[in-house]
Design a protein around this motif. Structure first.
Motif, PDB file in Angstrom:
ATOM      1  N   GLU A   1      -2.093  11.843   3.051  1.00  0.00           N
ATOM      2  CA  GLU A   1      -2.615  12.913   3.945  1.00  0.00           C
ATOM      3  C   GLU A   1      -4.076  12.379   4.217  1.00  0.00           C
ATOM      4  N   THR A   2      -4.486  12.392   5.497  1.00  0.00           N
ATOM      5  CA  THR A   2      -5.727  12.255   5.907  1.00  0.00           C
ATOM      6  C   THR A   2      -6.923  13.309   5.497  1.00  0.00           C
ATOM      7  N   VAL A   3      -8.056  13.168   4.720  1.00  0.00           N
ATOM      8  CA  VAL A   3      -8.911  14.067   4.178  1.00  0.00           C
ATOM      9  C   VAL A   3     -10.012  14.156   5.238  1.00  0.00           C
ATOM     10  N   GLY A   4     -10.078  15.420   5.883  1.00  0.00           N
ATOM     11  CA  GLY A   4     -11.281  15.283   6.947  1.00  0.00           C
ATOM     12  C   GLY A   4     -12.798  15.756   6.411  1.00  0.00           C
ATOM     13  N   LEU A   5     -12.653  16.112   5.032  1.00  0.00           N
ATOM     14  CA  LEU A   5     -14.188  16.873   4.364  1.00  0.00           C
ATOM     15  C   LEU A   5     -14.848  15.377   3.939  1.00  0.00           C
ATOM     16  N   GLY A   6     -16.105  15.557   4.401  1.00  0.00           N
ATOM     17  CA  GLY A   6     -17.033  14.564   3.978  1.00  0.00           C
ATOM     18  C   GLY A   6     -17.735  14.048   5.390  1.00  0.00           C
ATOM     19  N   LEU A   7     -19.007  13.392   5.222  1.00  0.00           N
ATOM     20  CA  LEU A   7     -19.720  12.788   6.187  1.00  0.00           C
ATOM     21  C   LEU A   7     -20.169  11.541   5.821  1.00  0.00           C
ATOM     22  N   SER A   8     -19.349  10.626   4.945  1.00  0.00           N
ATOM     23  CA  SER A   8     -19.762   9.383   4.397  1.00  0.00           C
ATOM     24  C   SER A   8     -19.536   8.394   5.742  1.00  0.00           C
ATOM     25  N   GLY A   9     -18.819   8.643   6.566  1.00  0.00           N
ATOM     26  CA  GLY A   9     -18.201   7.727   7.744  1.00  0.00           C
ATOM     27  C   GLY A   9     -16.669   6.908   7.226  1.00  0.00           C
ATOM     28  N   ALA A  10     -16.577   7.050   6.088  1.00  0.00           N
ATOM     29  CA  ALA A  10     -15.301   6.439   5.624  1.00  0.00           C
ATOM     30  C   ALA A  10     -13.936   7.326   5.951  1.00  0.00           C
ATOM     31  N   ARG A  11     -12.925   6.612   6.400  1.00  0.00           N
ATOM     32  CA  ARG A  11     -11.734   7.344   6.286  1.00  0.00           C
ATOM     33  C   ARG A  11     -11.100   7.718   4.831  1.00  0.00           C
ATOM     34  N   VAL A  12     -10.639   8.644   4.618  1.00  0.00           N
ATOM     35  CA  VAL A  12     -10.300   9.229   3.159  1.00  0.00           C
ATOM     36  C   VAL A  12      -8.940   9.533   3.431  1.00  0.00           C
ATOM     37  N   LEU A  13      -7.853   8.729   2.569  1.00  0.00           N
ATOM     38  CA  LEU A  13      -6.517   9.236   2.370  1.00  0.00           C
ATOM     39  C   LEU A  13      -6.334   9.905   0.944  1.00  0.00           C
ATOM     40  N   ARG A  14      -5.471  11.034   0.998  1.00  0.00           N
ATOM     41  CA  ARG A  14      -5.128  11.665  -0.423  1.00  0.00           C
ATOM     42  C   ARG A  14      -3.844  11.293  -0.519  1.00  0.00           C
ATOM     43  N   LEU A  15      -3.321  10.500  -1.547  1.00  0.00           N
ATOM     44  CA  LEU A  15      -2.161  10.249  -1.893  1.00  0.00           C
ATOM     45  C   LEU A  15      -1.465  11.235  -2.813  1.00  0.00           C
ATOM     46  N   ILE A  16      -0.188  11.767  -2.458  1.00  0.00           N
ATOM     47  CA  ILE A  16       0.718  12.918  -2.937  1.00  0.00           C
ATOM     48  C   ILE A  16       1.812  12.303  -3.624  1.00  0.00           C
ATOM     49  N   ASP A  17       2.134  12.872  -4.964  1.00  0.00           N
ATOM     50  CA  ASP A  17       3.193  12.585  -5.552  1.00  0.00           C
ATOM     51  C   ASP A  17       4.386  13.443  -5.166  1.00  0.00           C
ATOM     52  N   ALA A  18       5.525  13.122  -5.873  1.00  0.00           N
ATOM     53  CA  ALA A  18       6.983  13.889  -5.555  1.00  0.00           C
ATOM     54  C   ALA A  18       6.771  15.477  -5.756  1.00  0.00           C
ATOM     55  N   ARG A  19       5.901  15.830  -6.498  1.00  0.00           N
ATOM     56  CA  ARG A  19       5.676  17.230  -7.059  1.00  0.00           C
ATOM     57  C   ARG A  19       4.676  17.780  -6.408  1.00  0.00           C
ATOM     58  N   GLY A  20       3.959  17.236  -5.160  1.00  0.00           N
ATOM     59  CA  GLY A  20       3.097  17.660  -4.392  1.00  0.00           C
ATOM     60  C   GLY A  20       1.526  17.648  -4.882  1.00  0.00           C
ATOM     61  N   ARG A  21       1.529  16.834  -6.018  1.00  0.00           N
ATOM     62  CA  ARG A  21      -0.015  16.862  -6.505  1.00  0.00           C
ATOM     63  C   ARG A  21      -0.713  15.518  -6.322  1.00  0.00           C
ATOM     64  N   PRO A  22      -1.945  15.797  -5.953  1.00  0.00           N
ATOM     65  CA  PRO A  22      -2.724  14.663  -5.584  1.00  0.00           C
ATOM     66  C   PRO A  22      -2.961  13.644  -6.867  1.00  0.00           C
ATOM     67  N   VAL A  23      -2.674  12.426  -6.547  1.00  0.00           N
ATOM     68  CA  VAL A  23      -2.663  11.506  -7.686  1.00  0.00           C
ATOM     69  C   VAL A  23      -3.986  10.388  -7.447  1.00  0.00           C
ATOM     70  N   ALA A  24      -4.094  10.262  -6.250  1.00  0.00           N
ATOM     71  CA  ALA A  24      -5.312   9.235  -6.005  1.00  0.00           C
ATOM     72  C   ALA A  24      -5.728   9.524  -4.434  1.00  0.00           C
ATOM     73  N   PHE A  25      -7.002   8.765  -4.505  1.00  0.00           N
ATOM     74  CA  PHE A  25      -7.634   8.957  -3.149  1.00  0.00           C
ATOM     75  C   PHE A  25      -8.095   7.310  -2.716  1.00  0.00           C
ATOM     76  N   VAL A  26      -7.852   7.013  -1.586  1.00  0.00           N
ATOM     77  CA  VAL A  26      -8.428   5.917  -1.003  1.00  0.00           C
ATOM     78  C   VAL A  26      -9.360   6.018   0.025  1.00  0.00           C
ATOM     79  N   LYS A  27     -10.583   5.363   0.017  1.00  0.00           N
ATOM     80  CA  LYS A  27     -11.403   5.516   1.076  1.00  0.00           C
ATOM     81  C   LYS A  27     -11.473   4.015   1.772  1.00  0.00           C
ATOM     82  N   LEU A  28     -11.461   4.044   3.141  1.00  0.00           N
ATOM     83  CA  LEU A  28     -11.237   3.032   3.975  1.00  0.00           C
ATOM     84  C   LEU A  28     -12.529   2.697   5.055  1.00  0.00           C
ATOM     85  N   VAL A  29     -13.103   1.608   5.215  1.00  0.00           N
ATOM     86  CA  VAL A  29     -14.015   1.510   6.369  1.00  0.00           C
ATOM     87  C   VAL A  29     -13.243   0.121   7.003  1.00  0.00           C
ATOM     88  N   ASP A  30     -13.707   0.078   8.327  1.00  0.00           N
ATOM     89  CA  ASP A  30     -13.265  -0.809   9.187  1.00  0.00           C
ATOM     90  C   ASP A  30     -13.547  -2.321   9.565  1.00  0.00           C
TER      91      ASP A  30
END
Length: 280
Positions: free
Chosen positions: A18-47
């Motif tokens: 899922e894309t996370v919209g919260l935050g002002l850092s300028g990075a794109r943030v992805l929330r990674l979800i497991d099969a039980r619907g739990r967040p397991v990791a976050f990935v910050k990406l810059v271009d």
């Protein structure tokens, strides 16, 4: 970067993102979800791999590793890197909800008290090798560079701030910093606002978005949180919650003049959205 995200998904058992919209850092943030619907990791990406945001991401990676060595509750770094597509940082998800969530009225005072206790514990942490100096004297050259580059004036314009330009306000900051001195130092978060504190169960809160962490005057964190609690962006709290936070942190530890100084200092670090390329 797509390959890096897929590798993290495989390693953590994530089945969707899922894309996370919260935050002002300028990075794109992805929330990674497991099969039980739990967040397991976050990935910050810059271009890009060499610009300001990429440098900020590298700084956050180094600070996460430093704080983890000190025993501060921060996300575990799962991986970081850069290639022609940009830079990325993957961290394991911490338990809990952001303190900025819409807490029921009966829980808000407890949340504020827990944040204050966590701040005291953070500031009492032995700094160890302390590789990240964020004292006033070390930060002022960065402030001057931001003013000279126009970053501060652009951020103030975007925020709708009225008044003189940054170059005219800078002497006030420099004079106050000279009069009061560096203060501290203590292990400090550097951006200690409600979204960057995670509250879970009965345990102590965890900290995220630590790209400006280092040894600094603890008033910097106290001022950040009091301002966040008073902000219109967090209407579930307010001025009374900010006063409760200051009481719970300990009024005997707080110099109001230093709080005013760090409120002024922080205004020189308001974010400026990065220009995005086609398709960004």
């Amino acid at each position: 970067m797509t390959d890096a995200v897929r590798a993290i998904e495989r390693a953590t058992g994530a089945v969707r993102r899922e894309t996370v919209g919260l935050g002002l850092s300028g990075a794109r943030v992805l929330r990674l979800i497991d099969a039980r619907g739990r967040p397991v990791a976050f990935v910050k990406l810059v271009d890009d791999a060499r610009g300001r945001l990429a440098r900020d991401l590298a700084a956050e990676t180094a600070r996460l590793e430093w704080l983890a060595r000190l025993g501060v509750p921060v996300p575990e770094v799962l991986g970081a890197g850069a290639d022609d597509g940009g830079s990325w940082l993957a961290t394991r998800a911490l338990p809990g909800r952001p303190a900025s969530d819409p807490w029921p009225e009966g829980e808000r005072d407890s949340v504020v008290d827990r944040i204050a206790r966590a701040a005291r514990e953070l500031h009492a942490t032995a700094a160890g090798d302390a590789p990240f100096d964020r004292s006033l004297s070390s930060v002022l050259p960065e402030v001057r560079e931001r003013v000279a580059s126009g970053l501060v004036d652009r951020s103030w314009e975007i925020a709708g701030r009225e008044g003189p330009p940054a170059a005219a306000v800078l002497p006030e900051l420099e004079s106050a910093a000279e009069a009061l001195g560096d203060g501290g130092p203590a292990v400090s978060h550097g951006d200690f606002c409600l979204p960057n504190v995670l509250v879970a169960g009965s345990g102590g809160p965890g900290f995220v978005d630590v790209g400006r962490a280092g040894t600094a005057d603890p008033h910097s964190d106290v001022a950040d949180m009091a301002r966040s609690l008073r902000s219109r962006m967090n209407p579930q709290f307010g001025p009374a919650s900010a006063e409760r936070f200051l009481d719970a942190y300990g009024r005997d530890r707080i110099d109001p003049e230093r709080l005013r100084l760090h409120d002024l200092l922080e205004s020189f670090f308001w974010p400026v959205p990065e220009a995005r390329g086609p398709g960004g």
